[in-house]
Design an enzyme around this catalytic site. Structure first.
Site, short mmCIF file in Angstrom:
data_model
loop_
_atom_site.label_atom_id
_atom_site.label_comp_id
_atom_site.label_asym_id
_atom_site.label_seq_id
_atom_site.Cartn_x
_atom_site.Cartn_y
_atom_site.Cartn_z
CG ASP A 8 -35.22 -58.96 66.08
OD1 ASP A 8 -35.71 -60.07 65.31
OD2 ASP A 8 -36.05 -58.20 66.36
CG ASP A 131 -44.21 -54.64 59.43
OD1 ASP A 131 -44.37 -55.91 59.64
OD2 ASP A 131 -43.22 -54.33 58.95
#
Length: 251
Positions: A8, A131
């Site tokens: 990330d 998500d």
């Protein structure tokens, strides 16, 4: 079973967030390319990059770090990236730079026509990121919960021609609470394309549980905080997954 380390990216550094909160970032490395090399040397067969700044800005924000990672390992394994992908031009730029797959999340939910165009233009390279919390899809870095059922959208996107789905249970991400196996399997059984599990991976038991449901279409799992915190030994976990899947030769 693909164990896919996540890198990330925030401000050019490799970080982990807690539940998508940019203010709760732990820096794990200031050299993301070196981190990519580490995971590949430990046996990773694919990498998952997230441009966190890009996800919130809606356009690429960590190009330098991404290019450095691709230069380091892009010739050895496929690399996928999500975060801030809102245009065909961005996709083209990333694929030309050496990415194997781009992941479209919020833009796919808000603008399905864009996803359809992307699948047509870049067939085989588009992954959709869904998500969800309690079966409902969230967008905008998880800040907005929609009324869409995750399975309905997944089926629609499968028809468009997406390569696979990265499914994140956002109630668990970065919390080391264990993968939501039931929800992941339910989604994988509802579509004919591979599903990659994400959010909450905590230990070897999760890996073993996922291997048991691989036949339902669960292709892999994103490995995030657990491999950075030391809760999961990445190399040992990939080895265990290979053993369970009978992929190890007798050598």
């Amino acid at each position: 079973m693909l164990l896919i380390p996540a890198i990330d990216l925030k401000d050019g550094q490799c970080v982990r967030l807690k539940q998508g909160d940019m203010d709760q970032a732990t820096i794990f490395s200031e050299d993301p390319a070196a981190m990519a090399r580490k995971w590949v040397d430990l046996g990773a067969r694919r990498l998952h990059l997230v441009d966190l700044n890009g996800a919130f800005a809606g356009k690429p924000k960590n190009l330098e770090a991404i290019e450095a990672i691709l230069e380091e390992v892009g010739d050895e394994i496929p690399v996928q990236l999500g975060g801030g992908i809102r245009s065909l031009e961005t996709i083209e730029k990333y694929l030309d730079a050496g990415l194997s797959y781009v992941i479209i999340g919020t833009a796919a939910v808000k603008n399905p026509g864009f996803l359809q165009d992307a699948c047509t233009a870049f067939s085989g390279s588009i992954i959709v990121g869904l998500d969800a919390k309690d079966g409902k899809v969230a967008t905008d870095g998880w800040s907005k919960l929609t009324g869409h059922e995750v399975i309905d959208l997944a089926r629609k996107f499968e028809d468009y021609g997406v390569e696979s789905i990265v499914y994140t249970d956002i109630g668990r991400d970065g919390m080391l609470q264990g993968i939501n196996i039931d929800a992941t399997v339910k989604l994988a059984q509802a579509v004919g394309i591979p599903v990659i599990a994400s959010g909450g991976l905590s230990n070897l038991t999760d890996i073993e549980n996922l291997c048991e449901v691989e036949e339902h279409g669960v292709e892999g799992v994103i490995c995030g905080r657990a491999i950075y915190s030391g809760d999961l030994d990445f190399a040992a976990a990939q080895k265990r997954a290979d053993e369970l899947n009978g992929e190890l030769d007798d050598a």
